[in-house]
Motif scaffolding. Structure first.
Motif, PDB file in Angstrom:
ATOM      1  N   TRP A  10      12.708 121.299  48.037  1.00 61.75           N
ATOM      2  CA  TRP A  10      11.124 121.193  47.607  1.00 61.75           C
ATOM      3  C   TRP A  10      10.397 121.207  48.866  1.00 61.75           C
ATOM      4  O   TRP A  10      10.771 120.528  49.797  1.00 61.75           O
ATOM      5  N   ASN A  11       9.259 121.951  48.716  1.00 61.66           N
ATOM      6  CA  ASN A  11       8.286 122.032  49.872  1.00 61.66           C
ATOM      7  C   ASN A  11       9.082 122.294  51.161  1.00 61.66           C
ATOM      8  O   ASN A  11       9.086 121.709  52.240  1.00 61.66           O
ATOM      9  N   ARG A  17      12.173 116.295  57.637  1.00 68.63           N
ATOM     10  CA  ARG A  17      13.298 116.670  56.462  1.00 68.63           C
ATOM     11  C   ARG A  17      13.989 115.268  55.910  1.00 68.63           C
ATOM     12  O   ARG A  17      14.415 114.599  56.663  1.00 68.63           O
ATOM     13  N   VAL A  18      13.851 115.288  54.767  1.00 71.60           N
ATOM     14  CA  VAL A  18      14.359 113.997  53.908  1.00 71.60           C
ATOM     15  C   VAL A  18      15.502 114.559  52.916  1.00 71.60           C
ATOM     16  O   VAL A  18      15.352 115.367  52.163  1.00 71.60           O
ATOM     17  N   TRP A  29       8.791 110.193  43.103  1.00 71.97           N
ATOM     18  CA  TRP A  29       9.317 109.837  44.323  1.00 71.97           C
ATOM     19  C   TRP A  29       9.378 111.307  45.102  1.00 71.97           C
ATOM     20  O   TRP A  29       9.268 111.175  46.545  1.00 71.97           O
ATOM     21  N   ILE A  30       9.775 112.480  44.602  1.00 73.31           N
ATOM     22  CA  ILE A  30       9.364 113.685  45.152  1.00 73.31           C
ATOM     23  C   ILE A  30       8.116 114.114  45.328  1.00 73.31           C
ATOM     24  O   ILE A  30       7.799 114.414  46.460  1.00 73.31           O
ATOM     25  N   ASP A  37       4.185 115.422  53.629  1.00 77.09           N
ATOM     26  CA  ASP A  37       4.477 116.554  54.437  1.00 77.09           C
ATOM     27  C   ASP A  37       6.126 116.504  54.765  1.00 77.09           C
ATOM     28  O   ASP A  37       6.757 116.888  55.863  1.00 77.09           O
ATOM     29  N   CYS A  38       6.605 115.958  53.515  1.00 79.67           N
ATOM     30  CA  CYS A  38       8.197 116.103  53.712  1.00 79.67           C
ATOM     31  C   CYS A  38       8.857 117.493  52.994  1.00 79.67           C
ATOM     32  O   CYS A  38       8.442 117.738  51.772  1.00 79.67           O
ATOM     33  N   ARG A  39      10.010 117.651  53.540  1.00 77.86           N
ATOM     34  CA  ARG A  39      10.613 119.002  52.911  1.00 77.86           C
ATOM     35  C   ARG A  39      11.684 118.127  52.273  1.00 77.86           C
ATOM     36  O   ARG A  39      12.495 117.099  53.028  1.00 77.86           O
ATOM     37  N   VAL A  40      11.907 118.276  50.884  1.00 80.55           N
ATOM     38  CA  VAL A  40      12.887 117.455  50.345  1.00 80.55           C
ATOM     39  C   VAL A  40      13.875 118.175  49.962  1.00 80.55           C
ATOM     40  O   VAL A  40      13.948 119.210  49.184  1.00 80.55           O
TER      41      VAL A  40
END
Ligand SMILES: NC(=O)C1=CN([C@@H]2O[C@H](COP(=O)(O)OP(=O)(O)OC[C@H]3O[C@@H](n4cnc5c(N)ncnc54)[C@H](O)[C@@H]3O)[C@@H](O)[C@H]2O)C=CC1
Ligand SMILES: O=C(O)C(=O)CO
Length: 386
Positions: A10-11, A17-18, A29-30, A37-40
């Motif tokens: 996602w993103n 990076r999480v 939560w996503i 600004d997290c890439r999940v």
């Protein structure tokens, strides 16, 4: 070389990076991570329990934080891998963190989150359900019915135990143990005996007030007692529910000797961690004492049961579902994500991890804090003033 692990992203252009080692319920939560600004990356591998090697592959070369599960072995190997990848945050999606070596996390400066509070009532409700189901032999009766064996009402058919006026024993009267005690005292008018290292003052006040209420209404008042030892609870209670954390002091807390001092017709419930009971001794005790009944949500060698347990009619077994209500599981995912996000963003730690409601209100943004970091003190992390 670690094997590649399948993931959903996602993103993709997010700065941080999480990784989540499992798909988790809900989408809040996503979204909360993406908004910051997290890439999940969510592991979608069709394998229930990931190995340390699988998780190392997921962490990769750059990873800011990981949301993990209680089935995973978070020790030296994983915390060093996370630290090498630049990560400083890990959260269990669970309140219990006996799968985490917090000293190893401290060594690498990794914050360890957990998810207290949001699962208290849900877990206590399952413990209460198992207590009633075992006392009233509901699962046995259900099996009998489905097997087509019912051919009419009988005075002796599935006679069980009345709870009203009996004594409920709680070992570990923390958040969940206290919630369970309140349900059993108020719901079934049971007397309470509990054992904990600390006094459960609010619980005692609750039972005292409820006793006054009953008395004022001309009913028999309920009573409470803080036991001086665990054995006192085991000897006196008719229904006993285990709610301590799992650590060295609670491993095999219920063993052969302690089972022997319990009443022959007692009900024992475990919604804490499997190794709190010596399961081999329990199987033997259940065989010897057919009127002794158990309700188990957790097992010593999860996902396995000790030989013989599955064949016993006086045991109810469910697959570690005590916190499995939709609201709770979505809330656990949110708290775990916010623990990781808070550390990544340099937020302080929420001042009271027993008061997590502000993080769970979907209509307002959550506070800028990590809800619950168990090693905050050891890492010298600042505490929120809110
Ligand atoms: N089956 C499931 O799905 C779930 C299991 N759990 C388990 O329940 C545990 C308790 O959760 P909470 O109530 O939120 O934690 P808590 O920290 O509020 O309560 C634990 C209590 O155990 C007491 N305790 C610790 N050592 C003890 C000992 N040697 N003898 C007696 N009491 C002792 C503590 O003083 C504390 O009051 C978790 O650590 C987890 O392992 C929690 C949620 C769901
Ligand atoms: O939270 C925990 O500790 C569990 O066991 C699952 O909810």
């Amino acid at each position: 070389m670690a094997k590649p692990v399948s993931i959903e992203v996602w993103n993709p252009h997010g700065k941080y990076r999480v990784v989540s080692t499992k798909p988790m319920p809900g989408t809040r939560w996503i979204n909360l991570l993406i908004e910051q600004d997290c890439r999940v990356e969510i592991c979608t591998q069709k394998k229930t329990i990931l190995s340390v090697e699988d998780i190392i592959a997921l962490i990769g070369d750059k990873c800011d934080g990981v949301i993990g599960q209680l089935t995973e072995d978070w020790g030296e190997t994983l915390f060093s891998a996370l630290s090498r990848a630049g990560g400083k945050a890990f959260s269990n999606m669970a309140v219990g963190y006996n799968n985490v070596d917090v000293n190893a996390a401290n060594k690498y400066g990794v914050a360890v989150g957990n998810t207290p509070g949001v699962l208290t009532e849900t877990t206590a409700e399952l413990a209460a359900s198992l207590s009633v189901s075992a006392a009233r032999r509901i699962v046995e009766a259900d099996e009998f019915m489905r097997a087509g064996l019912y051919d009419g009402w009988l005075p002796n058919l599935f006679v069980g135990n009345l709870l009203k006026g009996q004594t409920v024993g709680v070992i570990g009267a923390g958040r969940i143990g206290s919630a369970y005690a309140r349900m059993m005292v108020e719901g079934f008018k049971m007397n309470l005996i509990y054992y904990d290292l600390y006094q459960a003052t609010r619980l005692e006040k609750f039972v005292t007030a409820y006793a006054e209420f009953l008395k004022a209404n001309g009913e028999q008042p309920v009573t409470w007692k803080r036991a001086a030892s665990m054995d006192e609870v085991l000897r006196e209670a008719d229904v006993i529910s285990l709610h301590p954390i799992l650590d060295k002091t609670t491993y095999h807390l219920v063993n052969k000797e302690r089972l022997a001092i319990m009443k022959k017709e007692a009900v024992l419930v475990n919604c804490s961690r499997g190794p709190v009971i010596d399961e081999v001794a329990l199987v033997e005790h259940l065989k010897q004492n057919p009127m002794f009944r158990v309700g188990l949500d957790v097992f010593e060698d999860e996902p396995y049961m000790k030989p013989g347990l599955a064949d016993l009619k006086n045991a109810i077994v469910v697959p570690h579902i005590a916190s499995a209500s939709k609201w709770t599981r979505e809330g656990m995912a949110t708290l775990a994500a916010l623990n990781v996000l808070g550390k990544i963003k340099g937020y302080p730690i929420w001042s009271d991890s027993n008061r997590v409601e502000p993080f769970l209100n979907e209509n307002v943004p959550p506070p800028a804090a990590s809800p619950s970091i168990v090693n905050a003190k050891a890492l010298g992390l600042p505490v929120s003033r809110l």
